[in-house]
Design a protein around this motif. Structure first.
Motif, PDB file in Angstrom:
ATOM      1  N   LYS A 178     -29.187 -18.283 -89.250  1.00 32.56           N
ATOM      2  CA  LYS A 178     -28.978 -18.260 -87.685  1.00 32.56           C
ATOM      3  C   LYS A 178     -28.099 -19.562 -87.272  1.00 32.56           C
ATOM      4  O   LYS A 178     -27.360 -19.435 -86.715  1.00 32.56           O
ATOM      5  N   ALA A 179     -28.299 -20.597 -88.074  1.00 33.50           N
ATOM      6  CA  ALA A 179     -27.674 -21.946 -87.554  1.00 33.50           C
ATOM      7  C   ALA A 179     -26.030 -21.737 -87.846  1.00 33.50           C
ATOM      8  O   ALA A 179     -25.392 -21.816 -87.043  1.00 33.50           O
ATOM      9  N   LEU A 184     -20.353 -20.746 -85.804  1.00 31.40           N
ATOM     10  CA  LEU A 184     -19.343 -20.020 -86.244  1.00 31.40           C
ATOM     11  C   LEU A 184     -18.931 -19.449 -84.852  1.00 31.40           C
ATOM     12  O   LEU A 184     -17.905 -19.313 -84.536  1.00 31.40           O
ATOM     13  N   CYS A 185     -19.980 -18.783 -83.860  1.00 31.30           N
ATOM     14  CA  CYS A 185     -19.732 -18.153 -82.967  1.00 31.30           C
ATOM     15  C   CYS A 185     -19.242 -18.997 -81.976  1.00 31.30           C
ATOM     16  O   CYS A 185     -18.332 -18.984 -81.004  1.00 31.30           O
ATOM     17  N   TYR A 186     -19.821 -20.435 -82.030  1.00 30.23           N
ATOM     18  CA  TYR A 186     -19.373 -21.392 -81.270  1.00 30.23           C
ATOM     19  C   TYR A 186     -18.162 -21.831 -81.363  1.00 30.23           C
ATOM     20  O   TYR A 186     -17.103 -22.150 -80.480  1.00 30.23           O
ATOM     21  N   LEU A 213     -13.615 -13.286 -85.673  1.00 27.36           N
ATOM     22  CA  LEU A 213     -15.161 -13.492 -85.864  1.00 27.36           C
ATOM     23  C   LEU A 213     -15.817 -12.784 -86.786  1.00 27.36           C
ATOM     24  O   LEU A 213     -16.631 -13.376 -87.589  1.00 27.36           O
ATOM     25  N   ALA A 214     -15.605 -11.439 -86.619  1.00 31.51           N
ATOM     26  CA  ALA A 214     -16.264 -10.351 -87.510  1.00 31.51           C
ATOM     27  C   ALA A 214     -16.083 -10.888 -89.213  1.00 31.51           C
ATOM     28  O   ALA A 214     -16.667 -10.633 -90.107  1.00 31.51           O
ATOM     29  N   ILE A 215     -14.687 -11.085 -89.295  1.00 26.59           N
ATOM     30  CA  ILE A 215     -14.270 -11.189 -90.773  1.00 26.59           C
ATOM     31  C   ILE A 215     -14.876 -12.539 -91.151  1.00 26.59           C
ATOM     32  O   ILE A 215     -15.367 -12.729 -92.373  1.00 26.59           O
ATOM     33  N   CYS A 216     -14.910 -13.519 -90.430  1.00 27.05           N
ATOM     34  CA  CYS A 216     -15.563 -14.694 -90.984  1.00 27.05           C
ATOM     35  C   CYS A 216     -17.148 -14.790 -91.082  1.00 27.05           C
ATOM     36  O   CYS A 216     -17.653 -15.317 -92.048  1.00 27.05           O
ATOM     37  N   ILE A 259      -9.758 -29.310 -86.555  1.00 28.60           N
ATOM     38  CA  ILE A 259     -10.711 -30.375 -86.130  1.00 28.60           C
ATOM     39  C   ILE A 259     -11.949 -29.731 -85.228  1.00 28.60           C
ATOM     40  O   ILE A 259     -12.927 -30.385 -85.513  1.00 28.60           O
ATOM     41  N   TYR A 260     -11.708 -28.736 -84.671  1.00 27.63           N
ATOM     42  CA  TYR A 260     -12.742 -27.975 -83.998  1.00 27.63           C
ATOM     43  C   TYR A 260     -13.671 -27.573 -84.878  1.00 27.63           C
ATOM     44  O   TYR A 260     -15.123 -27.696 -85.065  1.00 27.63           O
ATOM     45  N   LEU A 261     -13.105 -27.050 -85.875  1.00 25.37           N
ATOM     46  CA  LEU A 261     -14.042 -26.400 -87.346  1.00 25.37           C
ATOM     47  C   LEU A 261     -14.747 -27.442 -87.950  1.00 25.37           C
ATOM     48  O   LEU A 261     -15.932 -27.287 -88.368  1.00 25.37           O
TER      49      LEU A 261
END
Length: 261
Positions: A178-179, A184-186, A213-216, A259-261
């Motif tokens: 979950k975390a 990843l969604c954020y 997002l689905a691929i990640c 940087i965001y990642l």
């Protein structure tokens, strides 16, 4: 706040498109017409519904065609095949083939007669900037179920949309992660949300979508199946440089994404 306090939160929160309900009202004579808006991804919604009902690309019962120069004959053959075998067919961005739309209108009317109930047509097009530039034939619009999906507004709404659009069964035991799933969604919400600010958000117009997002999410699940050390460097490269970074052409934008990642 005033609207929410006096009328309730349902008047403040945006409603989600329920394609399944619209599909129930469609038929061979009633296509589903998607009016495109930024952030909307009709093909993904159609594919998700198709998987539930048995209409997939792998099974040969669903065909998606992006219209453009030289694709008219391909589209006509796909439409004729879908009629004979009771398949689904999606014609994307039909506004790019204005001269062919009259032929499409006639074919839809012709094939709607005595067709199998499973035969369905989905169409997408961008809205005309002015009434004078409207090119979609009236017959197609009158016979279709029109759907438009506005992108969510605000960080919280974007985050809800990210969770909503990812099927949780795409990765086994995803709720045990979950975390990482939330982060990843954020991340997706942050970089996709910057598109709304034009050149102040990104130096280019990048097609970030829920498909990225689905691929990640799938990659995340594959790399975290075993309880060993988390390969953060590998995930950082796969997400920032390949999946999302693959859309980015500007070096500063790529740096900002990492940087965001």
């Amino acid at each position: 706040n005033f609207v929410e306090e006096k009328l309730g939160s349902r008047y403040k929160e945006s409603t989600r498109m329920d394609l399944a309900k619209s599909y129930e009202g469609s038929s061979p004579a009633t296509p589903v017409f998607f009016i495109l808006s930024p952030g909307a991804d009709p093909p993904e919604d159609i594919e998700t519904l198709g998987k539930k009902l048995g209409f997939t690309v792998d099974s040969g019962r669903f065909c998606s065609i992006s219209l453009g120069q030289g694709q008219e004959m391909v589209a006509e053959e796909a439409l004729e095949k879908a009629t004979r075998h009771s398949h689904w067919v999606l014609f994307r961005v039909i506004h790019l083939v204005a001269k062919w739309l009259g032929t499409l209108e006639k074919l839809l009317e012709q094939y709607s007669e005595e067709s199998h109930p499973d035969f369905h047509v989905f169409i997408s097009a961008e809205p005309a900037p002015t009434p004078e530039k409207h090119i979609i034939p009236q017959g197609i619009l009158e016979n279709s179920i029109k759907i438009t999906s506005e992108p969510p507004i605000g960080m919280l709404a974007d985050l809800h949309a990210a969770f909503y659009r990812i099927p949780l069964n795409c990765v086994p035991e995803m709720w045990n992660l979950k975390a990482s799933f939330f982060l990843l969604c954020y991340f997706h919400t942050c970089i996709a949300g910057r598109l709304k600010f034009g050149p102040q958000g990104w130096n280019g117009r990048y097609p970030f979508s829920a498909r990225d997002l689905a691929i990640c999410v799938a990659v995340l699940g594959n790399n975290l199946e075993t309880p060993t050390k988390v390969p953060w460097e590998d995930l950082h490269y796969l997400f920032g440089e390949i999946t999302y970074g693959g859309h980015i052409t500007d070096a500063w934008d790529r740096r900002l994404c990492c940087i965001y990642l």
